[in-house]
Write an enzyme that holds these catalytic residues in place. Sequence first.
Site, PDB file in Angstrom:
ATOM      1  N   ASP A 242      -7.352   5.122  -7.491  1.00  0.00           N
ATOM      2  CA  ASP A 242      -8.142   6.157  -6.799  1.00  0.00           C
ATOM      3  C   ASP A 242      -7.279   7.321  -6.340  1.00  0.00           C
ATOM      4  O   ASP A 242      -6.109   7.129  -6.025  1.00  0.00           O
ATOM      5  CB  ASP A 242      -8.719   5.600  -5.492  1.00  0.00           C
ATOM      6  CG  ASP A 242      -9.761   4.565  -5.725  1.00  0.00           C
ATOM      7  OD1 ASP A 242     -10.250   4.473  -6.850  1.00  0.00           O
ATOM      8  OD2 ASP A 242     -10.064   3.859  -4.739  1.00  0.00           O
TER       9      ASP A 242
HETATM   10  N1  URA Z   1      -8.889  -0.868  -4.806  1.00  0.00           N
HETATM   11  C1  URA Z   1      -9.234   0.291  -4.257  1.00  0.00           C
HETATM   12  O1  URA Z   1      -9.981   0.339  -3.315  1.00  0.00           O
HETATM   13  N2  URA Z   1      -8.721   1.424  -4.797  1.00  0.00           N
HETATM   14  C2  URA Z   1      -7.877   1.416  -5.836  1.00  0.00           C
HETATM   15  O2  URA Z   1      -7.423   2.470  -6.293  1.00  0.00           O
HETATM   16  C3  URA Z   1      -7.532   0.203  -6.389  1.00  0.00           C
HETATM   17  C4  URA Z   1      -8.048  -0.922  -5.857  1.00  0.00           C
END
Ligand code: URA
Length: 257
Positions: A104
């Site tokens: 993310d």
């Molecule tokens: N879990 C999340 O919340 N975000 C990520 O980028 C990866 C795993």
Amino acid sequence: MLKTLDRALSRLGFCSRTEAAEWIRGGRVRVNGRAQTDPETWVDLDRDRITVDGRPLAPSRRIYLLLYKPKGYLTTWRDPQGRPTVYDLLGKLRQWIFPVGRLDLDTSGLLLMTNDSEFAELISNPDYHVPKTYLVKASTLLSDAQLAALRHGVELKDGRTRPAEVIRLRDSGGRTFFEITITEGRNRQVRRMVEAVGSKVLKLVRTAIGPVRIGSLEIGKWRTLTPAEVRALTECAKRGARRAAKEQSRRLPPEAV
Ligand code: URA
């Protein structure tokens, strides 16, 4: 090995599939001496002679990188809104590589990048359950019961999560810091799991994928994986693939096996 022409170019590590399609439509690619302008043309990588701008394709050297992605960087090639992407961190690296899975925008940490699509598919196949470890700063103090719920699995809108390893690191300033290792890669999974137990993620850093750890690498920097790390990751995913195949054969009626 039959592949469509655009896939063949990207599989050999020359460019993305989108770029390959542009090259092909632009008449730059020949197969056995004839220009091919349809990206969907089937080619046999073992037999057909493919050239780009007159130069024969030779499989490019395989590259495997570990990047410490900072928060605020996208895991995409270009962003229409002009936000920074992980490609801005690669410097003079000339070969086309792509991320193995995603992280993310708000998450930092270990991102693998490669031009080896078989490796990428193996590591990111959700059925192979390659473990991913994250450091989490929660917005509240979490009780043992809340951590146990994360460990055993919580109900999310896309189903119950698989068992996870959870280790409390410390409680300070009204926050709990913990490490979690999950064997799935659902969208924003860790954040949603923490919300499911009544808290929020303030900071999330991926520190390991399978046996490979981010170690002391500086944020925003990258290094190449050692051959031993590539082997260890591949073996980890292959063990998962064997487990998945076994489980599937157990689920099939005996006459179908
Ligand atoms: N879990 C999340 O919340 N975000 C990520 O980028 C990866 C795993």
